[in-house]
Enzyme design. Structure first.
Site, PDB file in Angstrom:
ATOM      1  N   SER A 151      20.371  73.619  62.035  1.00 55.39           N
ATOM      2  CA  SER A 151      21.480  74.575  62.068  1.00 55.39           C
ATOM      3  C   SER A 151      22.780  73.966  61.550  1.00 55.39           C
ATOM      4  CB  SER A 151      21.693  75.041  63.508  1.00 55.39           C
ATOM      5  OG  SER A 151      22.732  75.977  63.563  1.00 55.39           O
TER       6      SER A 151
ATOM      7  N   ASN B 251      32.009  65.982  61.395  1.00 51.25           N
ATOM      8  CA  ASN B 251      32.348  67.385  61.110  1.00 51.25           C
ATOM      9  C   ASN B 251      32.977  68.038  62.329  1.00 51.25           C
ATOM     10  OD1 ASN B 251      30.858  70.025  62.119  1.00 51.25           O
ATOM     11  ND2 ASN B 251      29.371  68.324  62.303  1.00 51.25           N
TER      12      ASN B 251
ATOM     13  N   GLY C  72      33.901  73.922  63.596  1.00 53.73           N
ATOM     14  CA  GLY C  72      34.404  74.892  64.572  1.00 53.73           C
ATOM     15  C   GLY C  72      33.524  76.115  64.681  1.00 53.73           C
ATOM     16  N   LEU C  73      32.242  75.956  64.386  1.00 51.48           N
ATOM     17  CA  LEU C  73      31.244  77.020  64.566  1.00 51.48           C
ATOM     18  C   LEU C  73      31.592  78.307  63.817  1.00 51.48           C
ATOM     19  CD1 LEU C  73      30.461  76.207  68.280  1.00 51.48           C
ATOM     20  CD2 LEU C  73      28.959  75.812  66.335  1.00 51.48           C
TER      21      LEU C  73
ATOM     22  N   CYS D 286      28.813  73.508  73.655  1.00 50.36           N
ATOM     23  CA  CYS D 286      30.024  74.314  73.486  1.00 50.36           C
ATOM     24  C   CYS D 286      30.835  74.256  74.762  1.00 50.36           C
ATOM     25  CB  CYS D 286      29.667  75.784  73.278  1.00 50.36           C
ATOM     26  SG  CYS D 286      28.894  76.094  71.756  1.00 50.36           S
TER      27      CYS D 286
ATOM     28  N   ASN E 269      22.161  67.172  69.185  1.00 46.66           N
ATOM     29  CA  ASN E 269      23.303  67.705  68.461  1.00 46.66           C
ATOM     30  C   ASN E 269      24.183  66.494  68.083  1.00 46.66           C
ATOM     31  OD1 ASN E 269      25.313  69.501  67.493  1.00 46.66           O
ATOM     32  ND2 ASN E 269      24.545  71.042  68.935  1.00 46.66           N
ATOM     33  N   THR E 270      25.355  66.727  67.548  1.00 46.85           N
ATOM     34  CA  THR E 270      26.186  65.607  67.082  1.00 46.85           C
ATOM     35  C   THR E 270      26.858  64.871  68.245  1.00 46.85           C
ATOM     36  OG1 THR E 270      28.014  67.138  66.799  1.00 46.85           O
ATOM     37  CG2 THR E 270      26.692  66.654  64.852  1.00 46.85           C
TER      38      THR E 270
ATOM     39  N   GLY F 198      18.303  63.838  64.140  1.00 41.83           N
ATOM     40  CA  GLY F 198      19.400  62.878  64.165  1.00 41.83           C
ATOM     41  C   GLY F 198      19.155  61.822  63.108  1.00 41.83           C
TER      42      GLY F 198
ATOM     43  N   GLY G 277      19.169  67.647  59.061  1.00 45.81           N
ATOM     44  CA  GLY G 277      20.511  68.206  58.932  1.00 45.81           C
ATOM     45  C   GLY G 277      21.291  67.609  57.792  1.00 45.81           C
TER      46      GLY G 277
HETATM   47  C1  FMN Z   1      28.331  70.470  59.129  1.00 43.73           C
HETATM   48  C2  FMN Z   1      27.470  70.617  60.347  1.00 43.73           C
HETATM   49  C3  FMN Z   1      27.452  71.825  61.043  1.00 43.73           C
HETATM   50  C4  FMN Z   1      26.634  71.979  62.173  1.00 43.73           C
HETATM   51  N1  FMN Z   1      26.591  73.188  62.823  1.00 43.73           N
HETATM   52  C5  FMN Z   1      25.755  73.358  63.890  1.00 43.73           C
HETATM   53  C6  FMN Z   1      25.642  74.625  64.534  1.00 43.73           C
HETATM   54  O1  FMN Z   1      26.230  75.628  64.119  1.00 43.73           O
HETATM   55  N2  FMN Z   1      24.826  74.712  65.627  1.00 43.73           N
HETATM   56  C7  FMN Z   1      24.108  73.630  66.099  1.00 43.73           C
HETATM   57  O2  FMN Z   1      23.380  73.763  67.071  1.00 43.73           O
HETATM   58  N3  FMN Z   1      24.185  72.418  65.470  1.00 43.73           N
HETATM   59  C8  FMN Z   1      24.995  72.267  64.400  1.00 43.73           C
HETATM   60  N4  FMN Z   1      25.057  71.042  63.764  1.00 43.73           N
HETATM   61  C9  FMN Z   1      24.253  69.909  64.279  1.00 43.73           C
HETATM   62  C10 FMN Z   1      22.969  69.708  63.453  1.00 43.73           C
HETATM   63  O3  FMN Z   1      22.143  70.864  63.509  1.00 43.73           O
HETATM   64  C11 FMN Z   1      22.177  68.475  63.949  1.00 43.73           C
HETATM   65  O4  FMN Z   1      21.896  68.666  65.329  1.00 43.73           O
HETATM   66  C12 FMN Z   1      22.959  67.161  63.825  1.00 43.73           C
HETATM   67  O5  FMN Z   1      23.723  67.153  62.631  1.00 43.73           O
HETATM   68  C13 FMN Z   1      22.045  65.914  63.862  1.00 43.73           C
HETATM   69  O6  FMN Z   1      21.081  65.933  62.817  1.00 43.73           O
HETATM   70  P1  FMN Z   1      21.341  65.175  61.381  1.00 43.73           P
HETATM   71  O7  FMN Z   1      21.768  63.778  61.699  1.00 43.73           O
HETATM   72  O8  FMN Z   1      20.023  65.279  60.652  1.00 43.73           O
HETATM   73  O9  FMN Z   1      22.440  65.947  60.698  1.00 43.73           O
HETATM   74  C14 FMN Z   1      25.855  70.886  62.630  1.00 43.73           C
HETATM   75  C15 FMN Z   1      25.889  69.662  61.919  1.00 43.73           C
HETATM   76  C16 FMN Z   1      26.670  69.519  60.798  1.00 43.73           C
HETATM   77  C17 FMN Z   1      26.664  68.204  60.058  1.00 43.73           C
END
Ligand code: FMN
Length: 314
Positions: free
Chosen positions: A30, A78, A81-82, A140, A202-203, A253, A275
């Site tokens: 996402s 990042n 801000g959803l 959130c 998540n992040t 991640g 992601g």
């Molecule tokens: C630009 C950006 C926007 C994201 N937006 C969402 C979101 O709307 N909802 C959500 O659950 N996670 C969101 N995430 C988190 C990612 O889905 C993922 O959990 C996180 O980036 C870790 O995976 P990765 O290291 O492969 O990016 C976002 C991540 C990034 C980088």
């Protein structure tokens, strides 16, 4: 191992998450893959296990002011801000195209600032065809509880998951926040409240500072860290969470190669999400599927799903 009439070999990459059969464990994460339709010209969407759309809320949201993205050593900050078009606009404007593409497994990511927000967003989505399951983003702030994250407090997590499970007419995947002391506890709470699967991570809460201007790198000051920088921590959290629950775990991640996928599966993941890798290579998801096929054949793995939880510790 299947051998085709031309002699080429292939492995069974299929997995099942929350009762949903996927052709392979690779799911676009996402917020990094738009609403899926934006990637239609770059990725064969029906080659992926599935895709998770950008987080959806009851009302459209504009997100935070820029700068909202900053590249760090081996990662990305990042604070978008959803930002999103709102659940109803997603149903009306994006979902019909995803349905028309056929064989694309779509997960709707849902968030809110109150329990009622989650409830109304799920109710809007319940009425639409073409969504396989919901992924509940609990990273959130709960505005009714002084801004503490739903996913950082076991009681708030229990409340929001219980309500979502009651409301959802589809399987519910709860996406956990890594910004907690015990991920095993939160995974267990999500399971007991009715989650059909959990996804993590998540992040990570983080920030960047520019020494020259003395300003934060991101207008929001704090931001979420993703990408290869977080992979070893994410892997440990997936391992801890998987040991604490019986429901399937979706790991993510910093995944950017087939070997990364295998590592998460050995740690206990049934499927994975990709992601940040899509930011530096928009075709990353599909390339990882191809790489995974080759990896399995090279390593004589006939059924990929059998690797889940197969970490050798002695
Ligand atoms: C630009 C950006 C926007 C994201 N937006 C969402 C979101 O709307 N909802 C959500 O659950 N996670 C969101 N995430 C988190 C990612 O889905 C993922 O959990 C996180 O980036 C870790 O995976 P990765 O290291 O492969 O990016 C976002 C991540 C990034 C980088």
């Amino acid at each position: 191992m299947t051998v085709s009439p031309t002699g080429s070999r292939s492995s069974d990459l299929s997995v099942t998450v929350a009762g949903i059969p996927l052709r392979n464990p690779i799911i676009a994460a996402s917020g990094t893959f738009g609403y899926g339709v934006e990637f239609e010209d770059v990725v064969h969407l029906n080659k992926l296990g599935g895709l998770v759309v950008k987080g959806l809320s009851r009302e459209p949201m504009a997100g935070n002011p820029p700068p909202r993205l900053y590249e760090t050593a081996a990662g990305m900050l990042n604070a978008i801000g959803l930002q999103n078009i709102g659940a109803q606009a997603f149903v009306d404007e994006k979902l019909p195209r995803l349905r028309a593409l056929k064989d694309v497994v779509v997960f709707a990511n849902v968030f809110g600032y109150t329990r009622e927000d989650y409830e109304s967003t799920l109710q809007i989505l319940n009425g639409a065809e073409g969504i396989a399951a919901y992924e509940l983003n609990v990273s959130c702030p709960n505005t009714a509880h002084g801004g503490i994250q739903f996913g950082s407090d076991p009681r708030l997590l229990d409340e929001v998951v219980t309500l979502a499970k009651r409301t959802a007419r589809r399987p519910l995947i709860v996406k956990l926040s890594p910004n907690v002391t015990s991920i095993a506890l939160m995974a267990h709470v999500a399971q007991e409240a009715g989650a059909d699967a959990i996804s993590l991570v998540n992040t990570f809460l983080a920030m960047g500072v520019d020494a020259e201007t003395r300003k934060p790198r991101i207008a929001n000051v704090t931001a979420g860290l993703s990408g290869p920088a977080i992979k070893p921590i994410a892997l440990r959290m997936v391992y801890d969470a998987a040991k604490a629950v019986k429901i399937p775990v979706i790991g993510m991640g910093g995944i950017s190669t087939a070997a990364d996928v295998i590592e998460f599966m050995l740690a206990g993941a049934t499927a994975v999400e990709i992601g940040t890798a899509s930011y530096w290579d928009p075709c990353a998801t599909e390339k990882i599927v191809d790489e995974l096929e080759t990896w399995c054949v090279d390593h004589k793995v006939e059924k990929l799903a059998e690797l889940t939880g197969g970490l050798v510790t002695e």
